[in-house]
Scaffold this motif. Structure first.
Motif, mmCIF file in Angstrom:
data_model
loop_
_atom_site.group_PDB
_atom_site.id
_atom_site.type_symbol
_atom_site.label_atom_id
_atom_site.label_comp_id
_atom_site.label_asym_id
_atom_site.label_seq_id
_atom_site.Cartn_x
_atom_site.Cartn_y
_atom_site.Cartn_z
ATOM 1 N N ALA A 13 -6.907 -3.058 11.966
ATOM 2 C CA ALA A 13 -6.573 -2.698 10.781
ATOM 3 C C ALA A 13 -5.258 -1.295 10.383
ATOM 4 N N GLY A 14 -5.012 -1.300 9.343
ATOM 5 C CA GLY A 14 -3.392 -0.848 8.594
ATOM 6 C C GLY A 14 -2.461 -1.826 8.198
ATOM 7 N N ALA A 15 -2.349 -2.743 7.992
ATOM 8 C CA ALA A 15 -1.724 -4.137 7.215
ATOM 9 C C ALA A 15 -0.598 -3.121 6.151
ATOM 10 N N LEU A 16 -1.276 -2.447 5.448
ATOM 11 C CA LEU A 16 -0.161 -1.783 4.551
ATOM 12 C C LEU A 16 0.421 -1.179 4.929
ATOM 13 N N GLN A 17 0.355 -0.019 6.341
ATOM 14 C CA GLN A 17 1.134 0.540 6.535
ATOM 15 C C GLN A 17 2.286 0.374 7.419
ATOM 16 N N ARG A 18 1.736 -0.928 8.485
ATOM 17 C CA ARG A 18 2.635 -2.381 8.607
ATOM 18 C C ARG A 18 4.321 -2.460 7.530
ATOM 19 N N LEU A 19 3.608 -3.357 6.855
ATOM 20 C CA LEU A 19 4.306 -3.263 5.768
ATOM 21 C C LEU A 19 5.378 -2.721 4.975
ATOM 22 N N ALA A 20 4.421 -1.347 5.072
ATOM 23 C CA ALA A 20 5.315 -0.053 4.523
ATOM 24 C C ALA A 20 6.444 0.346 5.597
ATOM 25 N N THR A 21 6.826 0.253 6.555
ATOM 26 C CA THR A 21 7.124 -0.100 8.141
ATOM 27 C C THR A 21 8.105 -0.804 7.647
ATOM 28 N N GLU A 22 7.698 -2.104 7.270
ATOM 29 C CA GLU A 22 8.512 -3.200 7.653
ATOM 30 C C GLU A 22 9.267 -3.051 6.459
ATOM 31 N N PHE A 23 9.104 -2.986 5.180
ATOM 32 C CA PHE A 23 10.166 -3.196 4.441
ATOM 33 C C PHE A 23 10.977 -1.961 4.048
ATOM 34 N N GLU A 24 10.665 -0.703 5.133
ATOM 35 C CA GLU A 24 10.957 0.340 4.090
ATOM 36 C C GLU A 24 10.372 1.004 3.124
ATOM 37 N N ARG A 25 9.665 1.047 2.404
ATOM 38 C CA ARG A 25 9.161 1.729 0.869
ATOM 39 C C ARG A 25 7.665 1.657 1.180
ATOM 40 N N PRO A 26 7.627 2.760 0.250
ATOM 41 C CA PRO A 26 6.412 3.571 0.344
ATOM 42 C C PRO A 26 4.255 2.307 -0.147
ATOM 43 N N LYS A 27 3.324 2.784 0.204
ATOM 44 C CA LYS A 27 2.345 1.905 0.699
ATOM 45 C C LYS A 27 2.394 1.588 -1.032
ATOM 46 N N ALA A 29 3.898 -11.661 0.615
ATOM 47 C CA ALA A 29 3.022 -12.334 0.751
ATOM 48 C C ALA A 29 2.663 -12.750 2.663
ATOM 49 N N VAL A 30 3.671 -13.939 2.863
ATOM 50 C CA VAL A 30 4.395 -14.110 3.841
ATOM 51 C C VAL A 30 4.079 -12.553 5.146
ATOM 52 N N SER A 31 4.792 -11.234 5.075
ATOM 53 C CA SER A 31 3.681 -10.586 6.052
ATOM 54 C C SER A 31 2.597 -10.046 5.315
ATOM 55 N N TYR A 32 2.397 -10.375 4.754
ATOM 56 C CA TYR A 32 0.266 -9.316 4.455
ATOM 57 C C TYR A 32 -0.745 -10.261 4.779
ATOM 58 N N LEU A 33 -0.113 -11.965 4.819
ATOM 59 C CA LEU A 33 -0.694 -13.265 5.758
ATOM 60 C C LEU A 33 -1.195 -12.557 7.285
ATOM 61 N N ARG A 34 -0.153 -12.070 7.740
ATOM 62 C CA ARG A 34 0.695 -12.320 9.011
ATOM 63 C C ARG A 34 -0.619 -11.260 9.429
ATOM 64 N N GLU A 35 -0.033 -9.705 8.309
ATOM 65 C CA GLU A 35 -0.632 -8.190 9.445
ATOM 66 C C GLU A 35 -1.715 -8.844 9.005
ATOM 67 N N THR A 36 -2.640 -9.578 8.011
ATOM 68 C CA THR A 36 -3.917 -9.357 7.941
ATOM 69 C C THR A 36 -4.543 -10.293 8.806
ATOM 70 N N ALA A 37 -3.859 -10.823 9.012
ATOM 71 C CA ALA A 37 -5.041 -12.513 10.401
ATOM 72 C C ALA A 37 -5.770 -11.620 11.243
ATOM 73 N N PRO A 38 -6.768 -12.725 11.772
ATOM 74 C CA PRO A 38 -7.710 -12.797 12.204
ATOM 75 C C PRO A 38 -7.236 -11.411 13.369
ATOM 76 N N ASP A 39 -5.980 -11.963 13.975
ATOM 77 C CA ASP A 39 -6.468 -11.525 15.089
ATOM 78 C C ASP A 39 -5.017 -9.813 15.389
ATOM 79 N N ARG A 40 -4.849 -9.725 13.934
ATOM 80 C CA ARG A 40 -4.648 -8.413 13.666
ATOM 81 C C ARG A 40 -5.293 -7.275 13.636
#
Length: 198
Positions: free
Chosen positions: A148-162, A135-146
């Protein structure tokens, strides 16, 4: 991203992607007498072609922009045009309003969570710690200054498929770590369990 010079009131965020820097945006959010209604104003920091104002309303699918009024700025010689309207970053404004509303929303005491029955077989249960991190990572990656592509960055961060990340986000919402989201649009508000940690 805060402007190092004299920033206007409200938060300042960088628009565009890391590869396409664009002018900064200043957005200010104010509560009203209705806890589910907020007013906002938004405009490029450098002033210019347009300014916007409107209201955001809490709906079953989260915070949405319920009204949006765009006005021509002093440098817009032709008034409001279709080209000008395409430059108004509605999604960025919504994400910024969500972020500000999360800071304005008082934390309500949370009812104790019922004990879950032990799982039998199948996949391992998702821990609260993991769901909180997601949840914290998702809020960080979808913040106004970020960008597009939050889901892909989370997949990379957590080393799991989208697809796994989507499942975890759904579970984080169900367990109160994330608030509801608008279908087809990235971003959310912090859920009651995250707000309780403030």
């Amino acid at each position: 991203m805060t402007n190092s010079e004299k920033p206007p009131q409200g938060k300042v965020v960088q628009l565009g992607t890391a590869y396409d820097p664009t002018p900064q945006l200043a957005t200010k959010v104010q509560p009203t007498g209705d806890p589910d209604l907020y007013r906002f104003t938004s405009e490029p920091v450098s002033g210019g072609e347009w300014s916007a104002q409107g209201t955001a309303t809490r709906s079953p699918s989260g915070l949405v922009l319920s009204t949006l009024e765009v006005r021509a700025g002093s440098s817009a010689l032709s008034g409001v045009t279709g080209n000008m309207l395409r430059k108004v970053p509605v999604g960025v404004i919504l994400n910024h309003v969500r972020a500000d509303v999360a800071l304005l929303t008082p934390v309500e005491p949370q009812a104790p969570q019922p004990e879950r029955a032990p799982r039998r077989g199948g996949r391992a249960a998702l821990s609260d710690d993991l769901l909180r991190q997601v949840a914290v990572s998702y809020l960080r990656e979808t913040a106004p200054d970020r960008p597009a592509g939050a889901l892909q960055r989370l997949a990379t961060e957590f080393e799991r498929p989208k697809g796994t990340i989507r499942t975890w986000l759904t579970r984080a919402r169900a367990d109160g770590w994330l608030g509801p989201s608008v279908k087809g649009r990235a971003g959310a508000e912090p859920g009651p369990r995250l707000q309780a940690e403030k």
